[in-house]
Scaffold this motif. Structure first.
Motif, mmCIF file in Angstrom:
data_model
loop_
_atom_site.group_PDB
_atom_site.id
_atom_site.type_symbol
_atom_site.label_atom_id
_atom_site.label_comp_id
_atom_site.label_asym_id
_atom_site.label_seq_id
_atom_site.Cartn_x
_atom_site.Cartn_y
_atom_site.Cartn_z
ATOM 1 N N PHE A 270 0.833 -1.212 0.000
ATOM 2 C CA PHE A 270 0.000 0.000 0.000
ATOM 3 C C PHE A 270 0.869 1.264 0.000
ATOM 4 O O PHE A 270 0.594 2.229 -0.725
ATOM 5 N N ALA A 271 1.916 1.260 0.840
ATOM 6 C CA ALA A 271 2.757 2.448 0.963
ATOM 7 C C ALA A 271 3.491 2.756 -0.337
ATOM 8 O O ALA A 271 3.598 3.922 -0.745
ATOM 9 N N ILE A 272 4.003 1.726 -0.995
ATOM 10 C CA ILE A 272 4.715 1.948 -2.260
ATOM 11 C C ILE A 272 3.753 2.477 -3.323
ATOM 12 O O ILE A 272 4.072 3.428 -4.048
ATOM 13 N N ALA A 273 2.570 1.888 -3.404
ATOM 14 C CA ALA A 273 1.586 2.345 -4.398
ATOM 15 C C ALA A 273 1.218 3.800 -4.164
ATOM 16 O O ALA A 273 1.230 4.622 -5.097
ATOM 17 N N ALA A 274 0.889 4.153 -2.921
ATOM 18 C CA ALA A 274 0.486 5.531 -2.618
ATOM 19 C C ALA A 274 1.636 6.511 -2.821
ATOM 20 O O ALA A 274 1.433 7.642 -3.283
ATOM 21 N N SER A 275 2.861 6.074 -2.503
ATOM 22 C CA SER A 275 4.029 6.948 -2.685
ATOM 23 C C SER A 275 4.311 7.213 -4.156
ATOM 24 O O SER A 275 4.636 8.345 -4.551
ATOM 25 N N LYS A 276 4.180 6.172 -4.981
ATOM 26 C CA LYS A 276 4.406 6.363 -6.416
ATOM 27 C C LYS A 276 3.341 7.283 -7.013
ATOM 28 O O LYS A 276 3.639 8.112 -7.882
ATOM 29 N N MET A 277 2.101 7.149 -6.548
ATOM 30 C CA MET A 277 1.047 8.070 -6.991
ATOM 31 C C MET A 277 1.388 9.507 -6.606
ATOM 32 O O MET A 277 1.229 10.445 -7.406
ATOM 33 N N ALA A 278 1.829 9.694 -5.354
ATOM 34 C CA ALA A 278 2.094 11.043 -4.848
ATOM 35 C C ALA A 278 3.275 11.684 -5.563
ATOM 36 O O ALA A 278 3.228 12.882 -5.909
ATOM 37 N N ILE A 279 4.329 10.907 -5.791
ATOM 38 C CA ILE A 279 5.505 11.434 -6.506
ATOM 39 C C ILE A 279 5.126 11.838 -7.930
ATOM 40 O O ILE A 279 5.539 12.892 -8.442
ATOM 41 N N GLN A 280 4.336 11.012 -8.589
ATOM 42 C CA GLN A 280 3.883 11.334 -9.942
ATOM 43 C C GLN A 280 3.000 12.575 -9.926
ATOM 44 O O GLN A 280 3.127 13.460 -10.789
ATOM 45 N N ASP A 281 2.105 12.648 -8.936
ATOM 46 C CA ASP A 281 1.216 13.805 -8.821
ATOM 47 C C ASP A 281 2.022 15.092 -8.624
ATOM 48 O O ASP A 281 1.659 16.150 -9.145
ATOM 49 N N ALA A 282 3.131 14.991 -7.896
ATOM 50 C CA ALA A 282 3.964 16.164 -7.627
ATOM 51 C C ALA A 282 4.857 16.530 -8.809
ATOM 52 O O ALA A 282 5.481 17.606 -8.805
ATOM 53 N N GLY A 283 4.942 15.647 -9.805
ATOM 54 C CA GLY A 283 5.809 15.913 -10.945
ATOM 55 C C GLY A 283 7.276 15.823 -10.605
ATOM 56 O O GLY A 283 8.112 16.530 -11.184
ATOM 57 N N LEU A 284 7.616 14.952 -9.656
ATOM 58 C CA LEU A 284 9.005 14.814 -9.218
ATOM 59 C C LEU A 284 9.648 13.567 -9.802
ATOM 60 O O LEU A 284 9.026 12.501 -9.850
ATOM 61 N N THR A 285 10.890 13.702 -10.214
ATOM 62 C CA THR A 285 11.721 12.559 -10.575
ATOM 63 C C THR A 285 12.988 12.670 -9.748
ATOM 64 O O THR A 285 13.811 13.567 -9.972
ATOM 65 N N ILE A 286 13.117 11.783 -8.765
ATOM 66 C CA ILE A 286 14.245 11.872 -7.836
ATOM 67 C C ILE A 286 15.543 11.619 -8.589
ATOM 68 O O ILE A 286 15.678 10.652 -9.335
ATOM 69 N N GLY A 287 16.484 12.528 -8.390
ATOM 70 C CA GLY A 287 17.763 12.449 -9.100
ATOM 71 C C GLY A 287 17.797 13.332 -10.325
ATOM 72 O O GLY A 287 18.864 13.543 -10.904
ATOM 73 N N GLU A 288 16.624 13.847 -10.728
ATOM 74 C CA GLU A 288 16.566 14.754 -11.885
ATOM 75 C C GLU A 288 16.129 16.153 -11.446
ATOM 76 O O GLU A 288 16.953 17.061 -11.395
ATOM 77 N N ASN A 289 14.833 16.325 -11.110
ATOM 78 C CA ASN A 289 14.400 17.664 -10.684
ATOM 79 C C ASN A 289 14.360 17.812 -9.166
ATOM 80 O O ASN A 289 13.874 18.799 -8.640
ATOM 81 N N VAL A 290 14.890 16.814 -8.456
ATOM 82 C CA VAL A 290 15.106 16.923 -7.007
ATOM 83 C C VAL A 290 16.301 16.046 -6.655
ATOM 84 O O VAL A 290 16.469 14.945 -7.176
ATOM 85 N N ASP A 291 17.147 16.557 -5.782
ATOM 86 C CA ASP A 291 18.363 15.859 -5.365
ATOM 87 C C ASP A 291 17.980 14.658 -4.489
ATOM 88 O O ASP A 291 17.272 14.808 -3.491
ATOM 89 N N ALA A 292 18.464 13.470 -4.845
ATOM 90 C CA ALA A 292 18.158 12.266 -4.075
ATOM 91 C C ALA A 292 18.611 12.389 -2.621
ATOM 92 O O ALA A 292 17.932 11.908 -1.704
ATOM 93 N N GLU A 293 19.755 13.065 -2.402
ATOM 94 C CA GLU A 293 20.281 13.197 -1.042
ATOM 95 C C GLU A 293 19.563 14.271 -0.243
ATOM 96 O O GLU A 293 19.841 14.442 0.956
ATOM 97 N N ARG A 294 18.628 14.994 -0.895
ATOM 98 C CA ARG A 294 17.809 15.997 -0.206
ATOM 99 C C ARG A 294 16.333 15.593 -0.201
ATOM 100 O O ARG A 294 15.450 16.408 0.060
#
Length: 412
Positions: A76-100
């Motif tokens: 459940f947590a992975i599914a909801a997190s992937k939805m939320a990240i997509q909704d936010a338009g974020l790609t970790i390592g590209e438009n947001v620093d993975a270490e931040r």
């Protein structure tokens, strides 16, 4: 100076639907997600209904082989997190620093279902037949850990385990991480999948669960005839983001998380402190943290479990904190429709609070039929209300005396 924090993405798996959109549509239309219990044999027990997640396939979000090594609460947590990240338009390592970018996802119980199944195997077939993955299947922090691995988030990774306040505490604690400049983005919320034989047996024997067999009336917060909560499962995840970071990338902003208050009752393992004393302090701390006066609050998404003492003491706490303004407030319990998602409840209800601001709609308390003389606030009975909503507080109160309050504001 503390940094401002906004919400830029949301994701949810609930008894009302497997997306935020499906869940919200049913919620504002007063549709219940509570149904006859199917995950365990209801013939053996007094409890007959639950808020189960329906038609969910973890392989829509997770590699089949890896999914088999995870607990349902982690799915459940992975599914909801992937939805939320997509909704936010974020790609970790590209438009947001993975270490931040960090993760803070709570769970009150973790993978108890997986533990129970492996324990049966242990008793029947011996220790060598127990899965080598059983420990990471059931420990509560593994949802947060697995989300970090799946998404590549390398900043602070944590898990608040505070019973029914876990989701709200996780969001509040993640909020502090960004406020203090430790991360730019936090994937935060709660998850739970504890509709199991042992969970229901334990809650039933402490007389916490409703034994009303009618799914249409079993969860009835603030109603005089309430007889306990209805257990439910699911996950809610929000993307918290430092304001300037969100503005710099042109993110869509749902609202602002402005305040957080957390307290302990120091009173009893299950019963809230008289008159909701701990909840009072949590609300006061959160309002002070947000620099919001009580009369500015428009709506309270109540913990509202449909148990005698919670509903009574939460109502008394609201009256104590808000005075005469308590009677001008809208107060509702969305658990009337979702049931009680335990460690995920505060996170799912945070999403409802944010959407109440964004959409200008206050969800109702359904199944409200008989008023209680001591419960005399405006609980938005049965039908949603359209209103201008600028400030919402969301309460979460957990066994062990954990109290958490979040303050959300319209973004300006």
């Amino acid at each position: 100076m503390k940094k401002r924090v906004v919400i830029t993405g949301i994701g949810a798996i609930t008894p009302l639907g497997n997306t935020v959109e499906a869940t919200w549509k049913k919620l504002i239309n007063g549709v219940s997600g509570i149904a006859p219990l199917t995950r365990i044999d209801a013939e053996k027990i007094q409890v007959k209904v639950a808020g189960e997640v329906k038609d969910f396939d973890p392989n829509d979000y997770i590699d089949f082989k890896e999914a088999r090594r995870m607990g349902r609460f982690t799915h459940f947590a992975i599914a909801a997190s992937k939805m939320a990240i997509q909704d936010a338009g974020l790609t970790i390592g590209e438009n947001v620093d993975a270490e931040r970018t960090g993760v803070w996802i709570g769970s009150g119980i973790g993978g108890l279902n997986e533990f129970e199944e492996e324990h049966k195997k242990f008793l029947k077939k011996g220790p060598k037949r127990v899965s080598p993955f059983i420990i990471p299947m059931f420990i509560p922090d593994m949802a947060s850990g697995r989300v970090s691995i799946e998404l590549g988030a390398k900043a602070m990774n944590n898990c608040s385990v505070t019973a029914c306040a876990s989701g709200a505490n996780s969001i509040g604690d993640a909020f502090r991480v960004i406020q203090n400049g430790i991360a730019d983005v936090m994937i935060a919320g709660g998850t739970e999948a504890a509709i199991t034989e042992m969970t229901i047996a334990g809650f039933t024997n402490m007389t916490a669960l409703s034994t009303n067999p009618d799914p249409n009336t079993a969860s009835r917060p603030f109603d005089k005839n309430r007889d306990g909560f209805v257990i439910a499962e699911g996950s809610g995840i929000v993307i918290l983001e430092e304001l300037q970071h969100a503005l710099d990338r042109g993110a869509t902003i749902y609202g602002e998380l402005a305040g957080y208050g957390a307290t302990g009752d120091a009173y009893h393992i299950t019963t809230p402190a008289p008159n909701g004393e701990g909840g009072q302090r949590a609300m006061k701390l959160a309002l002070s943290d947000a620099n919001v006066s009580p009369e500015k609050v428009d709506y309270i998404n109540a913990h509202g479990t449909s148990t005698h003492y919670n509903d009574l003491y939460e109502t008394k706490a609201i009256k104590e904190v808000f005075g005469e303004h308590a009677y001008q407030l809208s107060v509702s319990s969305t658990k009337s429709m979702t049931g009680h998602l335990l460690g995920a409840a505060g996170a799912v209800e945070a999403i409802f609070s944010i959407l109440a601001i964004k959409e200008g709609i206050i969800p109702p308390t359904i199944n409200y039929a008989t008023s209680d003389d001591e419960l005399d606030l405006n609980y938005i009975p049965n039908v949603a209300t359209e209103a201008t909503v600028d400030v919402v507080i969301s309460n979460s109160l957990g066994f062990g005396g954990h109290n958490a309050t979040l303050v959300f504001k319209k973004f300006e």
